[in-house]
Design a protein around this motif. Structure first.
Motif, mmCIF file in Angstrom:
data_model
loop_
_atom_site.group_PDB
_atom_site.id
_atom_site.type_symbol
_atom_site.label_atom_id
_atom_site.label_comp_id
_atom_site.label_asym_id
_atom_site.label_seq_id
_atom_site.Cartn_x
_atom_site.Cartn_y
_atom_site.Cartn_z
ATOM 1 N N LEU A 1 0.579 -1.237 0.049
ATOM 2 C CA LEU A 1 0.037 0.127 -0.109
ATOM 3 C C LEU A 1 0.963 1.251 0.103
ATOM 4 O O LEU A 1 0.581 2.345 -0.751
ATOM 5 C CB LEU A 1 -1.175 -0.112 1.139
ATOM 6 C CG LEU A 1 -2.178 -0.938 1.150
ATOM 7 C CD1 LEU A 1 -3.003 -0.914 2.532
ATOM 8 C CD2 LEU A 1 -3.140 -0.159 -0.064
ATOM 9 N N THR B 1 -8.064 6.921 -3.126
ATOM 10 C CA THR B 1 -7.489 5.684 -2.496
ATOM 11 C C THR B 1 -7.958 4.514 -3.355
ATOM 12 O O THR B 1 -7.511 3.368 -3.125
ATOM 13 C CB THR B 1 -8.430 5.595 -1.181
ATOM 14 O OG1 THR B 1 -9.881 5.757 -1.505
ATOM 15 C CG2 THR B 1 -7.850 6.515 -0.255
ATOM 16 N N CYS C 1 -5.389 1.415 -3.944
ATOM 17 C CA CYS C 1 -5.906 -0.041 -3.393
ATOM 18 C C CYS C 1 -5.516 -0.716 -4.718
ATOM 19 O O CYS C 1 -5.043 -2.128 -4.519
ATOM 20 C CB CYS C 1 -7.051 -0.193 -2.809
ATOM 21 S SG CYS C 1 -7.235 0.557 -1.258
ATOM 22 N N ALA D 1 -4.902 -4.682 -3.197
ATOM 23 C CA ALA D 1 -5.776 -4.679 -2.147
ATOM 24 C C ALA D 1 -7.249 -4.279 -2.164
ATOM 25 O O ALA D 1 -7.468 -3.619 -3.409
ATOM 26 C CB ALA D 1 -4.895 -4.000 -1.006
ATOM 27 N N ALA E 1 -8.780 -1.375 2.202
ATOM 28 C CA ALA E 1 -7.644 -1.507 3.184
ATOM 29 C C ALA E 1 -6.729 -0.383 3.458
ATOM 30 O O ALA E 1 -6.315 -0.197 4.520
ATOM 31 C CB ALA E 1 -6.611 -2.088 1.598
#
Lengths: 227, 227, 227, 227
Positions: free
Chosen positions: A17, A35, A39, A44, A48
């Motif tokens: 990340l 985000t 991710c 992810a 996450a």
DNA sequence: AATGAATGAGCCTTCATTCAT
DNA sequence: GATGAATGAAGGCTCATTCAT
């Protein structure tokens, strides 16, 4: 199938990340980064970031902190004690540019901070205190010796900023240079040449300013030795 | 019902939108700027941006074009012909900084372009061709004369960039300076002092480079003539 | 590795979860309560609720069942047999209010059920059958004796509801009272006074209704005997 | 096709949103209500709530305000001046219950406020000041006259709360009553009967309290006239 | 020509829940 | 048996944009 320890697995996700976030923040800055994209690149889940860091700003702060920690230059401190101020300045500049092109380390550290300067967030305070102030203080010390003024002097400060400006500019201006002179490729050699130029340009200016500013003033600056 | 001169009204709205958009884009950049805020400041309808310009990006491009048009400095061209290169450079720098602090004229021209450098949009190409290239060419001409090299020379280019860097840095670095040295207020006098410093710093460097680069080479640089 | 008595540990975790869930559900109701907060207060893992109870609703149902079990008042049944109906009613009311303010026992039993009334869940049926119906039947018996009507009589039911209403209202209305009369603090004494008032108010009404409803009707109400 | 004036159209959407929001908030309370469901019922876009009211809380406050404004009862004020206090109280109670069953008006006004009492939000303050305090003050005045005590007296306050409690309980307890006694249908007649009962129950209690509280105290209460 | 009500995609975040260990 | 990392659906909200007027 393989029995991966959960602890390592968590660290792996966190690391991925941070890696992804560093890239995205470096590319588009805090505001424009999402985000989701971070991710996605980290492979992810969409939740996450919030699970591992709380929220987007906390992740960004983590990124800034990581950029801070990685930028240690003890060698320069040593140089400062043993060699001339000019050589110390040259070493400092080369160290910064070498970071930008080190193939072992991701390239986003400085880019993220450059973005932070252009579009400040609440995280700017931390960056200023932990990265910029130490470097500026160090730079002011070196510059002050060369021009024969105290580090806190206004002229010293402005000279330091003139040097910093050139470094940051070459981080920001790459797209412009690519458009202006498509033939000027940013190879390893070109960047070395730029670092060399900035050192030459700055030292030349500082020496001249040191002379003209206090002609009658006897100086203990290391620039004397170069005479 | 009342016979409002629509044509004038439209132009007025357009003008106010550009004015407002310039301010907002200068403050927070393209991404973080919202059409709502722009319309609010222009006292216009929320749909005004799309009605007058098509979409947000088109308005931004228009802003960049406006920044291009406003930045004419024929006086510098004149100076270039009549005075020494050093004085031309000094005049160029003071002209830019005067724009940034002129209370009569909005200061967003340069700020918008500085943001554009940090976060390029498709509009960057236009800015480069219409604003940056002419200015850089002009600057390279002046610098080339001082250091005794052709304008296309790599060294000349790098020197020009070192000068541009210092100007842009003082546009971006205000928040950082405010955190580093809270006592250093950006008053009218302080900015004049900065402009003066950049000129002094740069000219000192250029002269030194001119000497050291080609010591045995007789130069036709205007700096020589000024002696 | 260490031999922790797992069985006891599991029971302990279950108990702590029920305790914590009771508090949280009492404070904010079913919807607004989060399993995170419940697990946090219980010092348990975030997955503990699902592991021990299946899901959030199952835990809540368990809480309601627990509230059922805890609210036994055999003493009141005894009182009903030996003392006058008025004293039985008074004892019942004081018993409920004492639970709400007992520092040793958590006060959530009644609060959770009060919330359940305002925002019913599928668990309401169980609460009605196991808690409310027995209590209402008991209350109707007592009230019926005082007003001289059978427990199933509509008037008896409405009187019972008038009494229940006052109790529940003082559970819900605290925030309103705090805003209406900030000087009226809900101390131990104040709550005792309220319980006393509700008993007085209700008994006065019941006696009057008993008289006016069937003036010519000789009553076997225990209120008579108390004279 | 038909030329609907936009102004009316906006009002129509706003009205539909308020209508839908009133229903949803009445059904599940503030927390559990979703703007999505509100917009769906209003036949509006998901962003409609934010466009017309700013955010969910603002819409809810608007709903509370609407509930406030609709609840005017000037007739009661008139009654207070001309008739006995008992009749004034009876009229007040019937007025409230009539609102609950008025087929012309939506039924959510009181339900929303009942929810607000059980799960307070920041909007509670407004409800208390604009709805509850005036009604409680009025009620305390009436009650105070009946029991022969000043309106600010603690006993008067508690009596007023005993009356309010019964009203609110019948709003909340409907699901419970439906489970307890499925045969007790909440018809128009049943509700009238409940209102009548609450009035009878309360007046009986107040008269008794008035007597017992100050037996030697000559009272100017209107309850005197009833003797 | 110009408005502003309305839209829907997309943002960050929270939540109960699942699953590998 | 018990954990906690990870999930994905859904929430409130913002934004540039559209469309009927």
């Amino acid at each position: 199938m393989t029995a991966i320890p959960q602890e390592l697995n968590q660290d792996a996700t966190r690391t991925k990340l941070i890696q992804a976030a560093g890239e995205v923040f470096a590319e588009v800055g805090y505001q424009a980064a999402t985000t989701r994209e971070i991710c996605r690149r980290a492979g992810a889940n969409i939740a996450a970031v919030n699970y591992h860091f709380g929220d987007k700003l906390a992740l960004y702060t983590e990124i800034l902190k990581a950029a801070v920690i990685k930028r240690e230059q003890p060698a320069v401190e040593a140089l400062l004690a043993t060699k001339t101020s000019e050589e110390a300045l040259r070493a400092l500049l080369f160290g910064i540019f070498r970071q930008l092109t080190d193939p072992d380390r991701p390239a986003w550290y400085v880019k993220v901070m450059a973005h932070e300067l252009a579009n400040p967030t609440p995280g700017l305070t931390a960056v200023v205190e932990h990265v910029i102030r130490p470097n500026v203080t160090l730079l002011c010390t070196i510059v002050g010796r060369i021009i024969g003024r105290p580090p806190q002097d206004m002229k010293t400060r402005m000279c330091a900023h003139s040097i910093i400006a050139q470094v940051i500019h070459y981080i920001h201006a790459r797209p412009v240079i690519a458009l202006l002179w498509p033939d000027w490729k940013m190879t390893q050699e070109a960047i070395e040449e730029i670092a060399s130029h900035i050192a030459e340009f700055s030292i030349a200016a500082l020496k001249e300013i040191g002379k003209s500013a206090h002609p009658a003033h006897p100086q203990k600056s290391t620039t004397r030795r170069s005479k």
